[in-house]
Motif scaffolding. Structure first.
Motif, PDB file in Angstrom:
ATOM      1  N   LEU A 127      -4.470   2.301   4.681  1.00  0.00           N
ATOM      2  CA  LEU A 127      -3.633   3.454   4.368  1.00  0.00           C
ATOM      3  C   LEU A 127      -2.262   3.007   3.864  1.00  0.00           C
ATOM      4  CD1 LEU A 127      -4.404   5.781   7.423  1.00  0.00           C
ATOM      5  CD2 LEU A 127      -5.339   5.939   5.112  1.00  0.00           C
ATOM      6  N   ASP A 128      -1.707   1.966   4.468  1.00  0.00           N
ATOM      7  CA  ASP A 128      -0.413   1.454   4.018  1.00  0.00           C
ATOM      8  C   ASP A 128      -0.454   1.016   2.557  1.00  0.00           C
ATOM      9  OD1 ASP A 128       0.627   1.776   6.603  1.00  0.00           O
ATOM     10  OD2 ASP A 128       0.032  -0.250   7.196  1.00  0.00           O
ATOM     11  N   LEU A 129      -1.608   0.506   2.144  1.00  0.00           N
ATOM     12  CA  LEU A 129      -1.756  -0.044   0.787  1.00  0.00           C
ATOM     13  C   LEU A 129      -2.442   0.932  -0.173  1.00  0.00           C
ATOM     14  CD1 LEU A 129      -2.822  -3.586   1.959  1.00  0.00           C
ATOM     15  CD2 LEU A 129      -0.773  -3.092   0.614  1.00  0.00           C
ATOM     16  N   ALA A 130      -2.537   2.204   0.231  1.00  0.00           N
ATOM     17  CA  ALA A 130      -3.268   3.187  -0.574  1.00  0.00           C
ATOM     18  C   ALA A 130      -2.618   3.442  -1.930  1.00  0.00           C
ATOM     19  CB  ALA A 130      -3.401   4.502   0.196  1.00  0.00           C
ATOM     20  N   GLY A 131      -1.370   3.060  -2.092  1.00  0.00           N
ATOM     21  CA  GLY A 131      -0.703   3.254  -3.377  1.00  0.00           C
ATOM     22  C   GLY A 131      -1.128   2.289  -4.456  1.00  0.00           C
ATOM     23  N   ILE A 132      -1.925   1.261  -4.110  1.00  0.00           N
ATOM     24  CA  ILE A 132      -2.398   0.312  -5.127  1.00  0.00           C
ATOM     25  C   ILE A 132      -3.488   0.972  -5.957  1.00  0.00           C
ATOM     26  CG2 ILE A 132      -3.620  -1.869  -5.507  1.00  0.00           C
ATOM     27  CD1 ILE A 132      -2.217  -3.016  -3.104  1.00  0.00           C
ATOM     28  N   ASP A 133      -3.310   0.962  -7.263  1.00  0.00           N
ATOM     29  CA  ASP A 133      -4.296   1.542  -8.179  1.00  0.00           C
ATOM     30  C   ASP A 133      -5.327   0.492  -8.590  1.00  0.00           C
ATOM     31  OD1 ASP A 133      -5.603   3.272  -9.894  1.00  0.00           O
ATOM     32  OD2 ASP A 133      -4.205   2.940 -11.555  1.00  0.00           O
ATOM     33  N   GLU A 134      -4.854  -0.670  -9.063  1.00  0.00           N
ATOM     34  CA  GLU A 134      -5.777  -1.725  -9.481  1.00  0.00           C
ATOM     35  C   GLU A 134      -5.044  -3.054  -9.535  1.00  0.00           C
ATOM     36  OE1 GLU A 134      -7.137  -1.712 -13.522  1.00  0.00           O
ATOM     37  OE2 GLU A 134      -5.336  -0.704 -14.262  1.00  0.00           O
ATOM     38  N   LEU A 155       5.872  -5.922  -1.269  1.00  0.00           N
ATOM     39  CA  LEU A 155       5.941  -7.364  -1.028  1.00  0.00           C
ATOM     40  C   LEU A 155       5.796  -7.685   0.462  1.00  0.00           C
ATOM     41  CD1 LEU A 155       8.781  -8.356  -3.524  1.00  0.00           C
ATOM     42  CD2 LEU A 155       6.330  -8.798  -3.761  1.00  0.00           C
ATOM     43  N   GLN A 156       6.422  -6.880   1.327  1.00  0.00           N
ATOM     44  CA  GLN A 156       6.262  -7.102   2.765  1.00  0.00           C
ATOM     45  C   GLN A 156       4.809  -6.917   3.189  1.00  0.00           C
ATOM     46  OE1 GLN A 156       8.818  -5.592   1.425  1.00  0.00           O
ATOM     47  NE2 GLN A 156      10.684  -6.349   2.406  1.00  0.00           N
ATOM     48  N   LEU A 157       4.118  -5.991   2.542  1.00  0.00           N
ATOM     49  CA  LEU A 157       2.726  -5.736   2.908  1.00  0.00           C
ATOM     50  C   LEU A 157       1.805  -6.856   2.455  1.00  0.00           C
ATOM     51  CD1 LEU A 157       2.530  -1.909   2.244  1.00  0.00           C
ATOM     52  CD2 LEU A 157       2.120  -3.057   4.426  1.00  0.00           C
ATOM     53  N   ILE A 158       1.975  -7.348   1.237  1.00  0.00           N
ATOM     54  CA  ILE A 158       1.065  -8.391   0.769  1.00  0.00           C
ATOM     55  C   ILE A 158       1.417  -9.758   1.353  1.00  0.00           C
ATOM     56  CG2 ILE A 158       0.467  -7.148  -1.339  1.00  0.00           C
ATOM     57  CD1 ILE A 158       2.255  -9.053  -2.889  1.00  0.00           C
ATOM     58  N   ALA A 159       2.539  -9.823   2.086  1.00  0.00           N
ATOM     59  CA  ALA A 159       2.858 -11.057   2.811  1.00  0.00           C
ATOM     60  C   ALA A 159       2.204 -11.090   4.192  1.00  0.00           C
ATOM     61  CB  ALA A 159       4.369 -11.201   2.960  1.00  0.00           C
ATOM     62  N   GLN A 160       1.518 -10.013   4.581  1.00  0.00           N
ATOM     63  CA  GLN A 160       0.888  -9.964   5.900  1.00  0.00           C
ATOM     64  C   GLN A 160      -0.274 -10.960   5.984  1.00  0.00           C
ATOM     65  OE1 GLN A 160       2.213  -8.156   8.331  1.00  0.00           O
ATOM     66  NE2 GLN A 160       3.735  -7.379   6.872  1.00  0.00           N
ATOM     67  N   PRO A 161      -0.581 -11.457   7.179  1.00  0.00           N
ATOM     68  CA  PRO A 161      -1.670 -12.433   7.323  1.00  0.00           C
ATOM     69  C   PRO A 161      -3.007 -11.933   6.786  1.00  0.00           C
ATOM     70  CG  PRO A 161      -0.400 -12.304   9.344  1.00  0.00           C
ATOM     71  CD  PRO A 161       0.114 -11.212   8.451  1.00  0.00           C
ATOM     72  N   GLU A 162      -3.262 -10.617   6.900  1.00  0.00           N
ATOM     73  CA  GLU A 162      -4.533 -10.069   6.413  1.00  0.00           C
ATOM     74  C   GLU A 162      -4.700 -10.185   4.915  1.00  0.00           C
ATOM     75  OE1 GLU A 162      -3.399  -7.659  10.108  1.00  0.00           O
ATOM     76  OE2 GLU A 162      -2.400  -8.625   8.420  1.00  0.00           O
ATOM     77  N   LEU A 163      -3.590 -10.384   4.185  1.00  0.00           N
ATOM     78  CA  LEU A 163      -3.651 -10.503   2.728  1.00  0.00           C
ATOM     79  C   LEU A 163      -3.604 -11.957   2.278  1.00  0.00           C
ATOM     80  CD1 LEU A 163      -3.924  -8.081   0.748  1.00  0.00           C
ATOM     81  CD2 LEU A 163      -3.175  -7.446   3.033  1.00  0.00           C
ATOM     82  N   GLY A 164      -3.891 -12.895   3.170  1.00  0.00           N
ATOM     83  CA  GLY A 164      -4.063 -14.282   2.751  1.00  0.00           C
ATOM     84  C   GLY A 164      -5.270 -14.407   1.833  1.00  0.00           C
ATOM     85  N   LEU A 165      -5.185 -15.283   0.843  1.00  0.00           N
ATOM     86  CA  LEU A 165      -6.219 -15.383  -0.180  1.00  0.00           C
ATOM     87  C   LEU A 165      -7.145 -16.568   0.090  1.00  0.00           C
ATOM     88  CD1 LEU A 165      -4.237 -14.522  -3.438  1.00  0.00           C
ATOM     89  CD2 LEU A 165      -5.220 -13.024  -1.688  1.00  0.00           C
ATOM     90  N   VAL A 166      -8.444 -16.274   0.041  1.00  0.00           N
ATOM     91  CA  VAL A 166      -9.480 -17.259   0.353  1.00  0.00           C
ATOM     92  C   VAL A 166     -10.279 -17.555  -0.906  1.00  0.00           C
ATOM     93  CG1 VAL A 166     -11.561 -17.692   1.705  1.00  0.00           C
ATOM     94  CG2 VAL A 166      -9.627 -16.481   2.744  1.00  0.00           C
ATOM     95  N   ILE A 430       4.467  -3.546  16.630  1.00  0.00           N
ATOM     96  CA  ILE A 430       5.624  -3.710  15.741  1.00  0.00           C
ATOM     97  C   ILE A 430       5.288  -3.163  14.360  1.00  0.00           C
ATOM     98  CG2 ILE A 430       7.219  -5.364  14.705  1.00  0.00           C
ATOM     99  CD1 ILE A 430       6.581  -7.276  16.960  1.00  0.00           C
ATOM    100  N   ALA A 431       6.235  -2.430  13.768  1.00  0.00           N
ATOM    101  CA  ALA A 431       6.052  -1.903  12.414  1.00  0.00           C
ATOM    102  C   ALA A 431       6.030  -3.039  11.400  1.00  0.00           C
ATOM    103  CB  ALA A 431       7.162  -0.916  12.074  1.00  0.00           C
ATOM    104  N   ARG A 432       5.090  -2.969  10.476  1.00  0.00           N
ATOM    105  CA  ARG A 432       4.991  -3.984   9.420  1.00  0.00           C
ATOM    106  C   ARG A 432       6.029  -3.745   8.315  1.00  0.00           C
ATOM    107  NH1 ARG A 432      -0.047  -6.796   9.232  1.00  0.00           N
ATOM    108  NH2 ARG A 432      -1.138  -6.429  11.185  1.00  0.00           N
ATOM    109  N   TYR A 433       6.468  -2.488   8.174  1.00  0.00           N
ATOM    110  CA  TYR A 433       7.515  -2.154   7.205  1.00  0.00           C
ATOM    111  C   TYR A 433       8.244  -0.924   7.732  1.00  0.00           C
ATOM    112  CZ  TYR A 433       4.015   1.229   5.555  1.00  0.00           C
ATOM    113  OH  TYR A 433       3.087   2.234   5.487  1.00  0.00           O
ATOM    114  N   THR A 512      13.409  -8.867  11.973  1.00  0.00           N
ATOM    115  CA  THR A 512      12.994  -7.474  12.173  1.00  0.00           C
ATOM    116  C   THR A 512      11.492  -7.298  12.244  1.00  0.00           C
ATOM    117  OG1 THR A 512      13.101  -7.128   9.773  1.00  0.00           O
ATOM    118  CG2 THR A 512      15.034  -6.522  11.053  1.00  0.00           C
ATOM    119  N   TRP A 513      10.711  -8.293  11.847  1.00  0.00           N
ATOM    120  CA  TRP A 513       9.253  -8.180  11.901  1.00  0.00           C
ATOM    121  C   TRP A 513       8.680  -8.834  13.148  1.00  0.00           C
ATOM    122  CZ3 TRP A 513       9.538  -4.784   8.463  1.00  0.00           C
ATOM    123  CH2 TRP A 513      10.198  -4.975   7.253  1.00  0.00           C
TER     124      TRP A 513
END
Length: 526
Positions: A127-134, A155-166, A430-433, A512-513
């Protein structure tokens, strides 16, 4: 016209790391304890505990990451620009390779990013990332994220551990994990292995970080005994343990975080069926007295679901019951308990629609069952609520204070170790943003944690697709008002996060994070 927000190139990261090691006479491993269970550093999946998040982030970085102060810094992308309308983020990938040796290309990064986003399905972070279109792979090493609406905290959202690239089941560092029984030995990866410029004497200029997960008492004892240099992941249940830390051993660091700290209502049965009764519980809690035994300076109590004064807060939602003293509030709450004792089986009608004053929102429309037989005493019908709290001396203190608050209005509180059986459960997140949307998404029906409000979700979903910042803020305020009226969550105030840090440690800073990455700790102090 293109606006820009440019990060340091990858070679600058390596140069900074080299400078950090100049003049050092020792690069012995730094020992870190994270409060948790022994297997936590090796956890997998989206629900990793903190130790697992730290090791995952260190071995599987994303396009960007965080430094020790919580600032967004380059990772796989060494620079980026944001268009003036805020609808496009364009990242230039660093020169170099994946850890497999394959080239780091826009196509491979796009596949990895799409996979990470897909894995978030049906989670609050989705839901936090729902604004991404493509996402788009552009020429060479350029990747674009297009948005449906501006996302100031993308940027704060894509820096989260869940968005690490494999890539091919492996991350790209900047560290590698070597397991030694219950210890995760985190070793900085030589930049030359990633196709980056080599750094002379790399092994002497960096150090290994040995991370283990220990229970709160064991972690603090290890710190006091000099066996670990840092203790991370401290929460309120273990905060009393910090009394044993002498000033010569190190310092207690508190992170200035925001987030959810309070009680989630887990069901709408019995006394909890009526939103007004759930409000009675919230009214009876003396929040300042609840935290006073811990002696946490600067802690802020609130009756709001969303931390006040965040970006986009219109100020239309205020603190509740400000015109009533604690005794007056408890008088109103006790009257509701007595009323329920006389008619203990209400069936709730639908919640009211939104209003700017959330306290007035809950409509008390109920169909009552016939009164209980006169032979049943009021004491037998007094409500009993089951509360889940984590273990620990701090949680014991919370339970004692909450039990006293509930007893003041005629409710008996009992404690359980099984969260599945609880009527109320502590939430400490803790709030991510710093936006209202984070709070609303964590309390949404999609989060599947306790009772929720479909009306609030509907307003939040409208806010997620609107293009007008003013309209979005208004809709989010309406969603908060709906949730407040439903009384699905009983806030206490801001979360408490603490660490123990020895004075000789570099690469650690409160932020703050409440997030303390491992790679900055691997720099040998000057």
């Amino acid at each position: 016209m293109i606006g820009s927000r440019t990060g340091l190139p990858a070679f600058a990261f390596a140069a900074a790391l080299a400078l950090a090691g100049c003049g050092s006479s020792s690069n012995s491993a730094l020992s870190v304890a994270v409060i948790g269970e022994a297997g936590d550093p090796f956890g997998t999946g989206l629900q990793r505990p903190l130790a697992g998040q730290l090791t995952h982030a260190a071995t599987t970085e994303g396009l960007v990451s965080f430094d020790e102060k919580g600032r967004v810094i380059p990772a796989l992308a060494d620079r980026w620009i944001v268009t003036d309308d805020g609808l496009s983020y364009i990242f230039r990938l660093r020169d170099g390779n994946w850890l497999t040796g394959d080239p780091l290309t826009a196509q491979s990064a796009k596949r990895a990013l799409d996979s990470a986003l897909d894995a978030l399905k049906d989670t609050p972070l989705e839901l936090d990332l729902a604004g991404i279109d493509e996402t788009r792979a552009m020429a060479g090493r350029v990747i674009e994220i297009r948005l449906r609406r501006p996302m100031p905290y993308l940027l704060q959202l894509i820096a989260q551990p869940e968005l690490g690239l494999v890539h091919k089941d492996r991350g790209a560092g900047p560290m590698r994990l070597e397991r030694d029984q219950a210890i995760a030995r985190m070793v900085p990866i030589d930049p030359s292995r990633l196709g980056l410029p080599a750094i002379e004497n790399w092994a002497r200029r960096t150090r290994r970080v040995d991370l283990r997960a220990l229970g709160g008492p064991a972690a603090v004892n290890a710190f006091n005994d000099g066996k670990v240099d840092i203790v991370m992941g401290g929460e309120i249940q273990d905060f009393p343990l910090t009394r044993s830390v002498g000033i010569l051993r190190g310092t207690i660091q508190l992170d200035p975080v925001v987030g959810l700290f309070g009680l989630q209502v887990m069901n709408d049965k019995g006394f909890l069926a009526d939103p007004a009764n759930r409000e009675a519980i919230a009214m009876a809690i003396d929040r300042d007295a609840l935290i006073a035994p811990f002696g946490v300076g600067g802690w802020t109590a609130t009756t709001r679901l969303v931390t006040p004064s965040l970006d986009g807060d219109l100020g239309t939602i205020g603190e509740r019951w400000t015109n009533q003293s604690m005794d007056e509030r408890r008088g109103v709450a006790a009257a509701r308990v007595r009323r329920w004792e006389g008619n203990p089986a209400p069936v709730a009608a639908p919640l009211a629609s939104s209003d700017a004053q959330p306290v007035r929102l809950a409509r008390k429309i109920f169909q009552r069952s016939p009164k209980a037989p006169a032979s049943t005493s009021l004491a037998e019908r007094a409500p009993q609520l089951v509360l889940w709290l984590p273990g620990g001396e701090g949680a014991d203190t919370l339970f004692d204070k909450l039990s006293s608050d509930m007893a003041a209005i005629g409710i008996r509180l009992v404690r359980t170790q099984d969260a599945a059986t609880a009527d109320l459960a502590l939430v400490d997140d803790i709030a991510r943003y710093p936006r209202a949307a984070w709070f609303l998404n964590r309390l949404s029906c999609r989060a599947r944690h306790g009772i929720c409000s479909t009306e609030a979700d509907a307003r939040a979903e409208e806010a997620a697709v609107t293009q007008s910042p003013a309209e979005r803020a208004s809709l989010l305020a309406e969603a908060e008002a709906e949730l407040t009226a439903a009384n699905v969550f009983i806030p206490f105030g801001t979360p408490i996060r603490w660490s123990l840090v020895r004075g000789s440690v570099d690469g650690f800073a409160p932020n703050t994070w409440g997030w303390h990455p491992l790679m900055p700790l691997a720099w040998v102090p000057k």
